[in-house]
Every structure is written in C-alpha cells, then in structure tokens.
Design an enzyme around this catalytic site. Structure first.
Site, PDB file in Angstrom:
ATOM      1  N   ASP A   1      -8.588   0.802   5.651  1.00  0.00           N
ATOM      2  CA  ASP A   1      -7.289   1.455   5.855  1.00  0.00           C
ATOM      3  C   ASP A   1      -7.318   2.371   7.074  1.00  0.00           C
ATOM      4  O   ASP A   1      -8.063   3.347   7.106  1.00  0.00           O
ATOM      5  CB  ASP A   1      -6.981   2.268   4.575  1.00  0.00           C
ATOM      6  CG  ASP A   1      -5.635   2.954   4.604  1.00  0.00           C
ATOM      7  OD1 ASP A   1      -4.843   2.714   5.530  1.00  0.00           O
ATOM      8  OD2 ASP A   1      -5.373   3.732   3.663  1.00  0.00           O
ATOM      9  N   GLY A   2      -6.475   2.043   8.043  1.00  0.00           N
ATOM     10  CA  GLY A   2      -6.293   2.921   9.200  1.00  0.00           C
ATOM     11  C   GLY A   2      -6.538   2.224  10.520  1.00  0.00           C
ATOM     12  O   GLY A   2      -7.663   1.790  10.798  1.00  0.00           O
ATOM     13  N   GLY A   3      -5.483   2.086  11.307  1.00  0.00           N
ATOM     14  CA  GLY A   3      -5.625   1.535  12.655  1.00  0.00           C
ATOM     15  C   GLY A   3      -5.905   0.045  12.715  1.00  0.00           C
ATOM     16  O   GLY A   3      -6.442  -0.449  13.704  1.00  0.00           O
TER      17      GLY A   3
ATOM     18  N   MET B   1     -11.996   4.313   4.581  1.00  0.00           N
ATOM     19  CA  MET B   1     -11.030   4.871   5.539  1.00  0.00           C
ATOM     20  C   MET B   1     -11.562   4.678   6.960  1.00  0.00           C
ATOM     21  O   MET B   1     -12.686   5.079   7.271  1.00  0.00           O
ATOM     22  CB  MET B   1     -10.805   6.360   5.280  1.00  0.00           C
ATOM     23  CG  MET B   1     -10.026   6.680   4.011  1.00  0.00           C
ATOM     24  SD  MET B   1      -8.426   5.884   3.905  1.00  0.00           S
ATOM     25  CE  MET B   1      -7.531   6.699   5.235  1.00  0.00           C
TER      26      MET B   1
ATOM     27  N   GLY C   1      -4.043  11.143   6.546  1.00  0.00           N
ATOM     28  CA  GLY C   1      -2.954  12.019   6.975  1.00  0.00           C
ATOM     29  C   GLY C   1      -1.765  11.320   7.591  1.00  0.00           C
ATOM     30  O   GLY C   1      -0.637  11.563   7.179  1.00  0.00           O
TER      31      GLY C   1
ATOM     32  N   HIS D   1       0.836  -1.194   0.000  1.00  0.00           N
ATOM     33  CA  HIS D   1       0.000   0.000   0.000  1.00  0.00           C
ATOM     34  C   HIS D   1       0.878   1.254   0.000  1.00  0.00           C
ATOM     35  O   HIS D   1       1.760   1.405   0.838  1.00  0.00           O
ATOM     36  CB  HIS D   1      -0.895  -0.018   1.242  1.00  0.00           C
ATOM     37  CG  HIS D   1      -1.935   1.045   1.289  1.00  0.00           C
ATOM     38  ND1 HIS D   1      -3.118   0.976   0.589  1.00  0.00           N
ATOM     39  CD2 HIS D   1      -1.965   2.227   1.956  1.00  0.00           C
ATOM     40  CE1 HIS D   1      -3.837   2.052   0.828  1.00  0.00           C
ATOM     41  NE2 HIS D   1      -3.158   2.841   1.645  1.00  0.00           N
TER      42      HIS D   1
ATOM     43  N   MET E   1       0.183  11.689  -0.536  1.00  0.00           N
ATOM     44  CA  MET E   1      -0.505  12.863   0.035  1.00  0.00           C
ATOM     45  C   MET E   1       0.150  14.135  -0.466  1.00  0.00           C
ATOM     46  O   MET E   1       1.370  14.199  -0.618  1.00  0.00           O
ATOM     47  CB  MET E   1      -0.437  12.838   1.562  1.00  0.00           C
ATOM     48  CG  MET E   1      -0.972  11.559   2.166  1.00  0.00           C
ATOM     49  SD  MET E   1      -0.998  11.649   3.953  1.00  0.00           S
ATOM     50  CE  MET E   1      -0.907   9.914   4.380  1.00  0.00           C
TER      51      MET E   1
ATOM     52  N   ASP F   1       0.827   5.323   0.174  1.00  0.00           N
ATOM     53  CA  ASP F   1       0.021   6.493   0.517  1.00  0.00           C
ATOM     54  C   ASP F   1       0.603   7.762  -0.083  1.00  0.00           C
ATOM     55  O   ASP F   1       1.674   8.216   0.317  1.00  0.00           O
ATOM     56  CB  ASP F   1      -0.032   6.654   2.041  1.00  0.00           C
ATOM     57  CG  ASP F   1      -0.946   5.629   2.683  1.00  0.00           C
ATOM     58  OD1 ASP F   1      -2.072   5.462   2.196  1.00  0.00           O
ATOM     59  OD2 ASP F   1      -0.517   5.006   3.664  1.00  0.00           O
TER      60      ASP F   1
END
Ligand code: DX5
Ligand code: ZN
Length: 216
Positions: free
Chosen positions: A172-174, A134, A139, A30, A34, A32
């Site tokens: 995606d996330g945590g 998400m 971020g 993955h 930004m 990311d």
C-alpha cells in the site's frame, strides 16, 4: 493473479457511488481509516463503511490506521468490513486484537510501517490472513513509493513458502502502472492503489493496464 484494491481515499467524496462504479471490476475496495493520532489525517469512520457496504458487493478491505483499534473493531465489523487490518505499531496486545477480529467472523490483517521490520510480527504470521506492507508513511495518498519495502515483500514470501503459511501479502502506497509488475514479481498478492487509479481519468482502463502489466 494479483488482486487490485483501489483506495477509496482518492475517490470523489462528493459523489462516492458514481466515483466507485469504474472500479467495480477490482476484487477488493481499500478503505483507509485514520484518526489524526496514529496517522496525521482524519478520514473515514464506520458510518461511511456501512454506506459503502450498502452500495457494493466488493470485498471491503478496511485499513485501520488508528490508535487503540480494539475500541472500534466491533463497529467496523458490524458496518460490513470483510477484512480488518490493524497496525502492529498501534497495538499493545496484538494477539488479543487478532482474536477479537476473528470472533467477529472477519478476515484478519496486520500492517507494518516502512520502519517496522517483519520480525516484529513473525510470531503471529500463522494466525493471520493478510500482511499489509506500507510502502509510504501512513497519512496521505499520492506519496512516492519506497522501493525498500520490496525487501519485506520478498522476506514475507520466503517465510510463507518455508513455513507453508497462507497469508496474502498486500502492499500500500505509491503503486502505479510503472511499478506494479516489479511489486507483483517480488511477491505481492494484493496491490492497493489510490491516486494512480482514480486520478488517471479512466479508472477502469487503469485497472486493466495494471492487470496486463502484472501478468508474470
Ligand atoms: C496511505 C494510505 C494509502 C493511500 C494509497 O496512508 O494507507 O492506502 O490511500 O494512495 P496512493 O496509491 O495514492 O499512494
Ligand atoms: Zn491504506
């Protein structure tokens, strides 16, 4: 079986190649991206995607958290991305962008932020390969998982079944060993995980642990 997509953002950029070796058993990687506008951080550009393409055969799962993604689809496609995911919130003409990615011969993903409902992309679900839910605000890695996101995963799974669509549901996330089983059970097909894998001290072992816990 769920796929695992370790998030490169949590790897060691001082020795990226070495840092990615322990995660080579994961199906996807993955990435990311930004721009400091759509997300409050600046990370990776096409140049780094190209460098990654040269050192791995893994499926490159490129997550564009940028405004005006249409300006950069070509560059990320040519850099060797396999899947290009754009944010529903960042696109004025989502359908046009889907077609652009498709024309470059890449798989197409749409991502929705924690506050964006599935209904915003409902009309386009038949046209895409991946929906990326998400479970943190875009971020940074290392944020806390938002359990509410599971409702969207369940909703997407239901629509998929009812309509016979074949998109994959990615989250995606945590995501960590503590919640991966629950997330997979809700219907996620692809689990992104950054800090839980790379900061574990044994990324390869952590991926194996995810797999063990996700056998449902
Ligand atoms: C957040 C990124 C995520 C992040 C995941 O904006 O899209 O992919 O790197 O990292 P963890 O797993 O640490 O939340
Ligand atoms: Zn991401």
């Amino acid at each position: 079986m769920v796929k695992i997509s370790p998030s490169v953002l949590s790897a060691d950029f001082g020795c990226l190649k070495e840092s990615l070796k322990p995660v080579k058993e994961a199906e996807w990687l993955h990435i990311d991206v930004m721009d400091g506008h759509f997300a409050p951080n600046i990370t990776i550009g096409p140049f780094v995607v190209k460098a990654l393409r040269n050192i791995t055969n893994q499926f490159l799962d490129v997550h564009l958290m940028i405004e005006n993604p249409e300006k950069y689809i070509e560059a990320f496609a040519d850099a060797g991305s396999d899947l290009i995911t754009v944010h529903a919130e960042a696109c004025k003409n989502l359908e046009k962008i889907i077609d652009m990615i498709r024309k470059k011969g890449k798989r197409v993903g749409i991502s929705i932020n924690p506050k964006t409902p599935v209904s915003k992309i409902k009309k386009l679900l038949h046209k895409i390969d991946v929906v990326l839910v998400m479970s943190v605000e875009p971020g940074f890695s290392g944020q806390k998982f938002m359990p509410k996101s599971l409702d969207k995963v369940k909703e997407l799974k239901k629509i998929k079944k009812e309509k016979g669509f074949d998109y994959e549901i990615e989250i995606d996330g945590g995501i960590s060993r503590d919640n991966c089983a629950e997330v997979a059970k809700a219907g996620a097909d692809v689990l992104v995980s950054g800090s839980a894998i790379f900061k574990s001290g044994d990324p390869a072992g952590e991926i194996r642990e995810f797999r063990k816990r996700c056998q449902i």
